[in-house]
Design a protein around this motif. Structure first.
Motif, PDB file in Angstrom:
ATOM      1  N   GLU A   7       0.855  -1.204   0.000  1.00 54.02           N
ATOM      2  CA  GLU A   7       0.000   0.000   0.000  1.00 54.02           C
ATOM      3  C   GLU A   7       0.885   1.245   0.000  1.00 54.02           C
ATOM      4  O   GLU A   7       0.759   2.099  -0.848  1.00 54.02           O
ATOM      5  CB  GLU A   7      -0.859   0.029   1.275  1.00 54.02           C
ATOM      6  CG  GLU A   7      -2.071  -0.867   1.251  1.00 54.02           C
ATOM      7  CD  GLU A   7      -3.123  -0.392   0.267  1.00 54.02           C
ATOM      8  OE1 GLU A   7      -3.438   0.814   0.237  1.00 54.02           O
ATOM      9  OE2 GLU A   7      -3.614  -1.257  -0.486  1.00 54.02           O
ATOM     10  N   SER A   8       1.756   1.303   1.014  1.00 48.29           N
ATOM     11  CA  SER A   8       2.578   2.492   1.190  1.00 48.29           C
ATOM     12  C   SER A   8       3.973   2.092   1.669  1.00 48.29           C
ATOM     13  O   SER A   8       4.099   1.262   2.573  1.00 48.29           O
ATOM     14  CB  SER A   8       1.896   3.393   2.230  1.00 48.29           C
ATOM     15  OG  SER A   8       2.704   4.502   2.489  1.00 48.29           O
ATOM     16  N   LYS A  31       1.428   1.708  -3.748  1.00 42.90           N
ATOM     17  CA  LYS A  31       0.403   2.662  -4.212  1.00 42.90           C
ATOM     18  C   LYS A  31       0.854   4.090  -3.967  1.00 42.90           C
ATOM     19  O   LYS A  31       0.434   5.004  -4.659  1.00 42.90           O
ATOM     20  CB  LYS A  31      -0.907   2.408  -3.483  1.00 42.90           C
ATOM     21  CG  LYS A  31      -1.618   1.177  -4.003  1.00 42.90           C
ATOM     22  CD  LYS A  31      -3.034   1.122  -3.511  1.00 42.90           C
ATOM     23  CE  LYS A  31      -3.715  -0.113  -4.068  1.00 42.90           C
ATOM     24  NZ  LYS A  31      -4.837  -0.534  -3.228  1.00 42.90           N
ATOM     25  N   ARG A  32       1.665   4.276  -2.915  1.00 45.46           N
ATOM     26  CA  ARG A  32       2.223   5.600  -2.665  1.00 45.46           C
ATOM     27  C   ARG A  32       3.546   5.440  -1.922  1.00 45.46           C
ATOM     28  O   ARG A  32       3.780   4.382  -1.309  1.00 45.46           O
ATOM     29  CB  ARG A  32       1.260   6.492  -1.873  1.00 45.46           C
ATOM     30  CG  ARG A  32       1.018   6.089  -0.465  1.00 45.46           C
ATOM     31  CD  ARG A  32      -0.149   6.873   0.128  1.00 45.46           C
ATOM     32  NE  ARG A  32      -1.404   6.232  -0.210  1.00 45.46           N
ATOM     33  CZ  ARG A  32      -1.907   5.187   0.436  1.00 45.46           C
ATOM     34  NH1 ARG A  32      -1.250   4.680   1.461  1.00 45.46           N
ATOM     35  NH2 ARG A  32      -3.039   4.637   0.082  1.00 45.46           N
ATOM     36  N   GLU A  48      -0.829   8.793  -4.370  1.00 45.43           N
ATOM     37  CA  GLU A  48      -1.606   7.717  -4.973  1.00 45.43           C
ATOM     38  C   GLU A  48      -2.041   8.125  -6.382  1.00 45.43           C
ATOM     39  O   GLU A  48      -2.324   9.298  -6.645  1.00 45.43           O
ATOM     40  CB  GLU A  48      -2.842   7.425  -4.110  1.00 45.43           C
ATOM     41  CG  GLU A  48      -3.563   6.201  -4.617  1.00 45.43           C
ATOM     42  CD  GLU A  48      -4.470   5.570  -3.581  1.00 45.43           C
ATOM     43  OE1 GLU A  48      -4.533   6.060  -2.438  1.00 45.43           O
ATOM     44  OE2 GLU A  48      -5.122   4.580  -3.956  1.00 45.43           O
TER      45      GLU A  48
END
Ligand code: BTN
Length: 231
Positions: A7-8, A31-32, A48
């Protein structure tokens, strides 16, 4: 090759460095990124909507003198990936991916490597592509959304890029995307700035330029392509 998805992460490049002792080829996407890194110690905006991917790759009997081919392969893979989504990118030496008449930056590439004597041991190839993240605050940046007005799922761009990265290296795929050759450039090198004409990229990755003093081959420098109308 294992493909990890997060995700991060602070930086996908930094995340993969922890896997170097395992000698396993790996890809990770996030995602980021909260601490995305660019070249020359700069930060890389990583909200994102962008694709943030790093590939850890190990080599056998690969002379360090051929390391530029890793950069060439990554840049060509991004170009072919972007073309699959309807844009016509070009490469600014050594590996910025630009789009459109204003030559805005669609993607940045940061390659970090480890040597073993004269041989290349591993590379961490970090690629950030602006897909639908908002880049309007960055005067020199663009995104696939800004170019096509289509919201393309980041997952589709990721799959297309990984497919290209895993294909064999073809030097021509890099050379055919160099469109600034023959144009005037501004060279920033060791705190000095001067103008020249870009002539060609040599196989070892150096950029051959024509200056007022004669021919030179640059191995590291920052270049800016002058707008065609000012030449
Ligand atoms: C640049 O244009 O200066 C290079 C930017 C490279 C950004 C990518 S995003 C994935 C990978 N992780 C990072 O921290 N940086 C690279």
């Amino acid at each position: 090759m294992r493909i990890l998805e997060a995700e991060s992460l602070s930086s996908t490049n930094d995340y993969l460095k922890a896997f170097i002792p395992s000698c396993e080829d790996l890809i990770v996407t996030a995602k980021r990124q909260t601490g995305g890194r660019g070249t020359k110690g700069r930060s890389f905006l990583s909200d994102e909507g962008g694709l943030y991917l790093s590939q850890l790759k190990f080599y056998r009997d690969f002379p360090a003198s051929r390391a530029f081919s890793v950069m060439m392969h990554a840049a060509a893979a991004v170009c072919r990936c972007a073309e699959a989504f309807g844009v016509s990118p070009e490469i600014k030496w050594p590996n910025d991916i630009l789009v459109g008449p204003d030559r805005k930056k669609l993607c940045g590439i940061l390659i970090e490597s480890g040597m073993c004597g004269e041989l290349l041991d591993y590379t961490v190839i970090g690629i950030g592509i602006n897909v639908w993240n908002d880049v309007s605050a960055l005067r020199i940046a663009t995104s696939l959304y800004a170019e096509t007005k289509k919201i393309i799922p980041v997952r589709e761009v990721r799959d297309a890029l990984i497919e290209q990265l895993l294909l064999p290296f073809e030097p021509e795929a890099y050379f055919s995307h160099l469109r600034f050759l023959g144009e005037k450039i501004r060279v920033t090198e060791g705190g000095k700035e001067y103008f020249a004409t870009a002539l060609r990229v040599l196989e070892d990755g150096r950029l051959e330029i024509q200056t007022q003093e004669g021919l030179r081959a640059l191995s590291s420098a920052e270049i800016g392509i002058l707008p065609r109308r000012s030449v």
